[in-house]
Structure formats: C-alpha cells, structure tokens
Design a protein around this motif. Structure first.
Motif, PDB file in Angstrom:
ATOM      1  N   THR A   1       6.198   5.609  -2.643  1.00 18.29           N
ATOM      2  CA  THR A   1       5.194   5.800  -1.583  1.00 18.29           C
ATOM      3  C   THR A   1       5.177   7.251  -1.112  1.00 18.29           C
ATOM      4  O   THR A   1       4.105   7.859  -0.959  1.00 18.29           O
TER       5      THR A   1
ATOM      6  N   CYS B   1      -1.081   4.846  -0.904  1.00 22.58           N
ATOM      7  CA  CYS B   1      -2.079   5.780  -0.391  1.00 22.58           C
ATOM      8  C   CYS B   1      -3.425   5.501  -1.055  1.00 22.58           C
ATOM      9  O   CYS B   1      -3.481   5.001  -2.174  1.00 22.58           O
ATOM     10  N   GLU B   2      -4.490   5.852  -0.346  1.00 20.12           N
ATOM     11  CA  GLU B   2      -5.840   5.636  -0.859  1.00 20.12           C
ATOM     12  C   GLU B   2      -6.360   6.917  -1.501  1.00 20.12           C
ATOM     13  O   GLU B   2      -6.065   8.023  -1.039  1.00 20.12           O
ATOM     14  N   GLU B   3      -7.157   6.777  -2.566  1.00 14.48           N
ATOM     15  CA  GLU B   3      -7.788   7.947  -3.162  1.00 14.48           C
ATOM     16  C   GLU B   3      -9.191   7.612  -3.662  1.00 14.48           C
ATOM     17  O   GLU B   3      -9.485   6.472  -4.051  1.00 14.48           O
TER      18      GLU B   3
ATOM     19  N   SER C   1       3.523   9.366  -3.763  1.00 14.19           N
ATOM     20  CA  SER C   1       2.078   9.157  -3.801  1.00 14.19           C
ATOM     21  C   SER C   1       1.361   9.842  -2.651  1.00 14.19           C
ATOM     22  O   SER C   1       0.214  10.265  -2.777  1.00 14.19           O
ATOM     23  N   CYS C   2       2.048   9.961  -1.529  1.00 14.91           N
ATOM     24  CA  CYS C   2       1.464  10.606  -0.334  1.00 14.91           C
ATOM     25  C   CYS C   2       1.709  12.114  -0.307  1.00 14.91           C
ATOM     26  O   CYS C   2       1.396  12.784   0.683  1.00 14.91           O
TER      27      CYS C   2
ATOM     28  N   ASP D   1       0.814  -1.216   0.000  1.00 14.54           N
ATOM     29  CA  ASP D   1       0.000   0.000   0.000  1.00 14.54           C
ATOM     30  C   ASP D   1       0.848   1.266   0.000  1.00 14.54           C
ATOM     31  O   ASP D   1       1.866   1.346   0.698  1.00 14.54           O
TER      32      ASP D   1
END
Length: 304
Positions: free
Chosen positions: A297, A163-165, A300-301, A161
C-alpha cells in the motif's frame, strides 16, 4: 485417507493431468495414479473422467473435491492462526502479481519485508488480473496485487484498497490533436472528446486484461469501434508504440512519464480503477501477510 493424499487429488483437478500433478508434487506418475485408483476403489466410483488430453471430475468427483478443498482450507487457516498465536516468524506467503508493475513493486518492498521476517518465504505467481483472481478463488495463492473498477468486482473476493488511479489516453507529440493538451498535461490530464480520434488506429491491451474492459466501455460511450493495429498483454509495449509516434493508446496513470514524447488526456466518462490486494472473503491474514500488504500500500501511494 491422509490429508496429504487429499491434497494430491486436488492437484490432479488443478492440473487436469496426472503427469503434470505428479511433477508439481514431486511424485512419480505411477505413484499418484495408484493413489487415485485406490481411492476410487474405496468409494466404488470414478472421480475423474479420463479424456485424451485431460482429467475431468465426474459428478462424484466434484462432490468429493468440494469437501476436500474445505478440509485443506480448514487446515491452512488453523495453522495460520496458531502460528500467529505462537508469534512464529516463519512460513510462506503465496502471492500473485503482474509481470511488469507487480514485479517492480515486489523487488522494491521485499528487502524491507525480509529485514523484519527473514524466515518467511514467498511463492510467486505472475499473471494478469483476471487470472490472478482465479488463482485466489482456487486457493492457489493467498492474495493478489490486483485492481478493480466500478462493476468489475468478484462477489467472493474482498478488495483491500491501496490507491486509485486514472486511465489515461496517451497521444504522440506529433499528433495533430496534441496541442490541445496544453502545458504539463502529465499533471493536469485535460479532458478531450474521444471522437476526435475516430479515424486513428489504436493499439489495445489484450482482452485478458482488466484495462481492456474499461477502454471498450470508453469507445462504446464515444459511439465508435476503434481501428486496431494489434493487441498486447504488455503495457510497456503499448506505451512504447505511443513514444515512437505510432498511434494513441490507453494505459494506467502510474505509467505516465513527464519527459516522454507524448501528451496525456482523460476522456469522458472518466475511467479509473483502484489498485488493491484481493483476498478470499473471510480469509485470516497472518502478521507477515498484513505487513506485506502494508508495504504494498505504501509503495502504491508513493510512500516508499
């Protein structure tokens, strides 16, 4: 047979063509064909069925190739572990990413990575998510800058994982329902009933993309099939149609622009995906590979 020759036979399967495999391997077509014929004589059976436009493994060929891939994988994993033990800072990272967002990410993090590991080279494949996962499964790349959503994980892959979007509905500012977004919809993403857009045309992402599976579920939950102007593999094309006041469209949250001439909504049930790095389950990652994933990561964050 030498391991290099085994790899050559695997290339024939991957390319489904002796000529294409030979080109990939920098061999002559004749030399590669002779290698295959010699092996088939030794085994006493054909490994490939010669069709008009492709080479298809026979039953014996599938058995041979399954073992061949295991042998190549063992060599690659062993070399990676030994290189790490020896603290070597050279080697190759085979990675896949999307042509749009993935290429932007790579261009941002590569200079940072290169400063620490100047002798590590990259083998890049640009593709959509579904194709990238196949590249990992076929061991043509080590990792893929991918995404997954609920119910859309491959059982043979591990997803690291990042990040979530959210999946966002972008609506032209000129649309009659745009006022329902209120102020600063690029931050709040208010929820709206998708059925309010039942009579609107939509531009959809191609069926080869992961987001298309997710948006299809949203339309199914809303109880209607959208009118489709066209489909596109390019998220930028989809978004530009909204900017030009053509119609609404769905796209990932990371593409939201506060100053664009559109407003933003979420719809029920909210769909989101996890941006991640996909690798084969049980794969050994070298220190350079782990550092690349760390940088990806952070990017992405929003930390790079």
């Amino acid at each position: 047979m030498e391991l290099r020759q085994i790899e050559n036979i695997i290339a024939i399967e991957q390319e489904q063509s002796i000529s294409k495999a030979a080109e990939k391997l920098f061999l002559t077509q004749s030399a590669l064909n002779q290698q295959l014929l010699k092996l088939e004589r030794e085994l006493g059976t054909p490994l490939f069925e010669r069709r008009k436009h492709s080479m298809c493994p026979t039953y014996a060929g599938r058995i041979y190739l399954a073992t061949a891939r295991q042998m190549v994988d063992m060599k690659q994993e062993t070399y990676k572990i030994i290189h790490d033990i020896a603290q070597e800072t050279s080697g190759e990272i085979a990675v896949a990413y999307t042509p749009e967002r993935g290429s932007l990410m790579f261009s941002r993090i590569y200079p940072i990575f290169h400063e620490r590991y100047p002798n590590v080279v990259f083998c890049i494949r640009e593709a959509r998510v579904k194709t990238m996962e196949q590249l990992v499964l076929q061991r043509e790349v080590t990792m893929a800058c991918s995404t997954y959503a609920k119910g859309l994980k491959h059982p043979d892959l591990e997803y690291l994982d990042m990040c979530e979007e959210l999946i966002i509905l972008g609506v032209p500012k000129s649309h009659p329902q745009a006022h329902l977004a209120g102020e600063k919809s690029w931050e709040t993403f208010p929820e709206i009933d998708l059925r309010l857009f039942k009579e609107d045309p939509f531009i959809l992402s191609s069926r080869t993309t992961r987001i298309r599976e997710m948006t299809d579920r949203l339309f199914e939950s809303a109880g209607f099939r959208p009118k489709v102007l066209f489909e596109s593999t390019s998220t930028s094309t989809v978004i530009n149609m909204v900017k030009n006041q053509v119609c609404p469209a769905f796209f990932p949250q990371s593409y939201v622009e506060p100053d664009a001439p559109m407003v933003y909504f979420t719809v029920s049930p909210k769909e989101s995906w996890m941006r991640c790095m996909a690798i084969l389950k049980g794969s050994y990652l070298t220190k350079p590979e782990k550092y690349f994933i760390q940088l990806a990561t952070q990017y992405s964050c929003g930390l790079l």
